[in-house]
Motif scaffolding. Structure first.
Motif, PDB file in Angstrom:
ATOM      1  N   LEU A 187       0.603  -1.113   0.104  1.00  0.00           N
ATOM      2  CA  LEU A 187      -0.016   0.207   0.044  1.00  0.00           C
ATOM      3  C   LEU A 187       1.119   1.028   0.287  1.00  0.00           C
ATOM      4  N   ALA A 188       1.917   1.578   0.937  1.00  0.00           N
ATOM      5  CA  ALA A 188       2.782   2.413   0.469  1.00  0.00           C
ATOM      6  C   ALA A 188       3.736   2.864  -0.914  1.00  0.00           C
ATOM      7  N   THR A 189       4.042   1.457  -0.801  1.00  0.00           N
ATOM      8  CA  THR A 189       4.445   1.696  -2.842  1.00  0.00           C
ATOM      9  C   THR A 189       3.402   2.401  -3.768  1.00  0.00           C
ATOM     10  N   ALA A 190       2.064   1.381  -3.395  1.00  0.00           N
ATOM     11  CA  ALA A 190       0.647   2.310  -4.135  1.00  0.00           C
ATOM     12  C   ALA A 190       1.198   3.886  -3.743  1.00  0.00           C
ATOM     13  N   ILE A 191       0.805   4.111  -3.304  1.00  0.00           N
ATOM     14  CA  ILE A 191       0.698   6.042  -2.943  1.00  0.00           C
ATOM     15  C   ILE A 191       1.950   6.607  -2.635  1.00  0.00           C
ATOM     16  N   ASP A 192       3.100   5.830  -3.169  1.00  0.00           N
ATOM     17  CA  ASP A 192       4.749   6.495  -2.705  1.00  0.00           C
ATOM     18  C   ASP A 192       4.997   7.091  -1.753  1.00  0.00           C
TER      19      ASP A 192
ATOM     20  N   LYS B 122       0.710  18.175   5.181  1.00  0.00           N
ATOM     21  CA  LYS B 122       0.207  19.493   4.436  1.00  0.00           C
ATOM     22  C   LYS B 122       1.509  20.012   3.597  1.00  0.00           C
ATOM     23  N   GLU B 123       1.925  21.151   4.403  1.00  0.00           N
ATOM     24  CA  GLU B 123       3.250  21.324   4.230  1.00  0.00           C
ATOM     25  C   GLU B 123       4.078  20.758   2.656  1.00  0.00           C
ATOM     26  N   LEU B 124       4.349  19.462   3.060  1.00  0.00           N
ATOM     27  CA  LEU B 124       4.821  18.422   2.271  1.00  0.00           C
ATOM     28  C   LEU B 124       4.737  18.334   0.969  1.00  0.00           C
ATOM     29  N   ALA B 125       2.991  18.077   0.982  1.00  0.00           N
ATOM     30  CA  ALA B 125       2.231  17.639   0.170  1.00  0.00           C
ATOM     31  C   ALA B 125       2.033  18.757  -0.661  1.00  0.00           C
ATOM     32  N   GLY B 126       2.131  20.325  -0.454  1.00  0.00           N
ATOM     33  CA  GLY B 126       2.663  21.813  -1.441  1.00  0.00           C
ATOM     34  C   GLY B 126       3.659  21.640  -2.439  1.00  0.00           C
ATOM     35  N   ASN B 127       4.773  21.164  -1.740  1.00  0.00           N
ATOM     36  CA  ASN B 127       6.170  21.130  -1.762  1.00  0.00           C
ATOM     37  C   ASN B 127       6.348  20.174  -3.173  1.00  0.00           C
ATOM     38  N   ARG B 128       5.812  18.955  -2.167  1.00  0.00           N
ATOM     39  CA  ARG B 128       6.286  17.617  -3.170  1.00  0.00           C
ATOM     40  C   ARG B 128       4.723  16.347  -3.771  1.00  0.00           C
TER      41      ARG B 128
ATOM     42  N   GLY C  73       1.500  14.562  -4.730  1.00  0.00           N
ATOM     43  CA  GLY C  73       1.786  12.697  -5.541  1.00  0.00           C
ATOM     44  C   GLY C  73       0.891  12.329  -5.031  1.00  0.00           C
ATOM     45  N   PRO C  74       0.866  11.011  -4.964  1.00  0.00           N
ATOM     46  CA  PRO C  74      -0.500  10.100  -5.310  1.00  0.00           C
ATOM     47  C   PRO C  74      -0.713   9.432  -3.473  1.00  0.00           C
ATOM     48  N   TRP C  75       0.626   9.565  -2.556  1.00  0.00           N
ATOM     49  CA  TRP C  75       0.234   9.661  -1.397  1.00  0.00           C
ATOM     50  C   TRP C  75      -0.711  11.322  -0.746  1.00  0.00           C
TER      51      TRP C  75
ATOM     52  N   ARG D 224      -5.762   8.397   3.694  1.00  0.00           N
ATOM     53  CA  ARG D 224      -5.785   7.334   3.944  1.00  0.00           C
ATOM     54  C   ARG D 224      -4.279   7.500   3.608  1.00  0.00           C
ATOM     55  N   ALA D 225      -3.276   8.091   3.616  1.00  0.00           N
ATOM     56  CA  ALA D 225      -1.862   8.113   3.869  1.00  0.00           C
ATOM     57  C   ALA D 225      -1.473   7.954   4.595  1.00  0.00           C
ATOM     58  N   PHE D 226      -2.587   8.432   6.070  1.00  0.00           N
ATOM     59  CA  PHE D 226      -1.816   8.386   8.075  1.00  0.00           C
ATOM     60  C   PHE D 226      -2.016   6.876   7.970  1.00  0.00           C
ATOM     61  N   TYR D 227      -3.544   6.524   7.427  1.00  0.00           N
ATOM     62  CA  TYR D 227      -3.863   5.313   7.881  1.00  0.00           C
ATOM     63  C   TYR D 227      -3.128   4.259   6.721  1.00  0.00           C
ATOM     64  N   VAL D 228      -1.748   4.472   5.702  1.00  0.00           N
ATOM     65  CA  VAL D 228      -1.298   3.524   4.923  1.00  0.00           C
ATOM     66  C   VAL D 228      -0.181   3.707   6.540  1.00  0.00           C
ATOM     67  N   ALA D 229       0.249   5.037   6.673  1.00  0.00           N
ATOM     68  CA  ALA D 229       1.808   4.521   7.490  1.00  0.00           C
ATOM     69  C   ALA D 229       1.833   4.175   8.951  1.00  0.00           C
ATOM     70  N   LEU D 230      -0.244   3.950   9.097  1.00  0.00           N
ATOM     71  CA  LEU D 230       0.019   3.662  10.794  1.00  0.00           C
ATOM     72  C   LEU D 230      -0.148   2.268  10.141  1.00  0.00           C
TER      73      LEU D 230
END
Length: 195
Positions: A126-131, A155-161, A163-165, A171-177
């Motif tokens: 799942l982590a690979t699927a969302i990078d 959110k800051e990282l999402a603004g700078n980079r 991606g699917p994550w 959704r990304a939180f639960y993948v990481a969790l």
């Protein structure tokens, strides 16, 4: 209140009191013996750790899981989804299949035990699927993931980079969790429980 995933030390794991996991620990060991497997007795003691040490695990399940369940449906088999989403107790050793214990978990009439070595590759898929970005906190001993996703750092990282994550941060939180829970259980040799 809410639902938490937390690591459990030996004292709480073997405690037969109301707040302990002794009943589940005994039932699990009985089932392991029935299957010809060794009992799980090598649970590390819970001690006071410095924040950020990676020696404890505690995260709160607060965001919506809708996007995570959709991700699982898109990328996992039914059996893989059951393994990653269905456990109440995650143990650090391999299990050929999940173990259903007739112990009330507080969230149902039974307790589902899964092996972290089986859950980890599913979470990695799942982590690979969302990078999932490498900046995602690796330790989760004081709601580190929750804070990273809620405080604005994600959110800051999402603004700078982006991606699917970053399309769905819940959704990304639960993948990481689930990824970090499996990694922690294996690294520390401890159970992680849903409480």
């Amino acid at each position: 209140m809410g639902v938490y995933l937390v690591s459990v030390g030996a004292e709480e794991w073997f405690d037969d009191g109301e707040d302990g996991w002794g009943e589940a620990a005994s039932a699990l060991n009985a089932e392991l013996r029935r299957r010809g497997l060794p009992s799980y007795k090598s649970v590390p003691a819970e001690t006071d750790f410095a924040p950020g040490s990676g020696q404890a695990f505690e995260e709160k399940l607060t965001p919506s899981m809708t996007g995570f369940f959709a991700l699982c449906e898109a990328h996992l088999s039914h059996e893989e989804s059951e393994t990653i989403c269905g456990w109440t107790v995650l143990v650090p050793f391999s299990l050929d299949e999940e173990i259903l214990l007739p112990i009330d978990s507080g969230y149902g009439e039974s307790t589902m035990v899964a092996g972290a070595p089986q859950a980890l590759p599913i979470a990695e898929k799942l982590a690979t699927a969302i990078d999932l970005p490498p900046e995602t906190p690796a330790t989760c001993d004081n709601l580190d993931l929750s804070m990273w996703f809620r405080s604005g750092a994600a959110k800051e990282l999402a603004g700078n980079r982006p991606g699917p994550w970053s399309v769905d941060l819940d959704r990304a939180f639960y993948v990481a969790l689930f990824l970090r829970a499996a990694q922690h259980s294996i690294r520390r040799g401890c159970p992680i429980v849903c409480t």
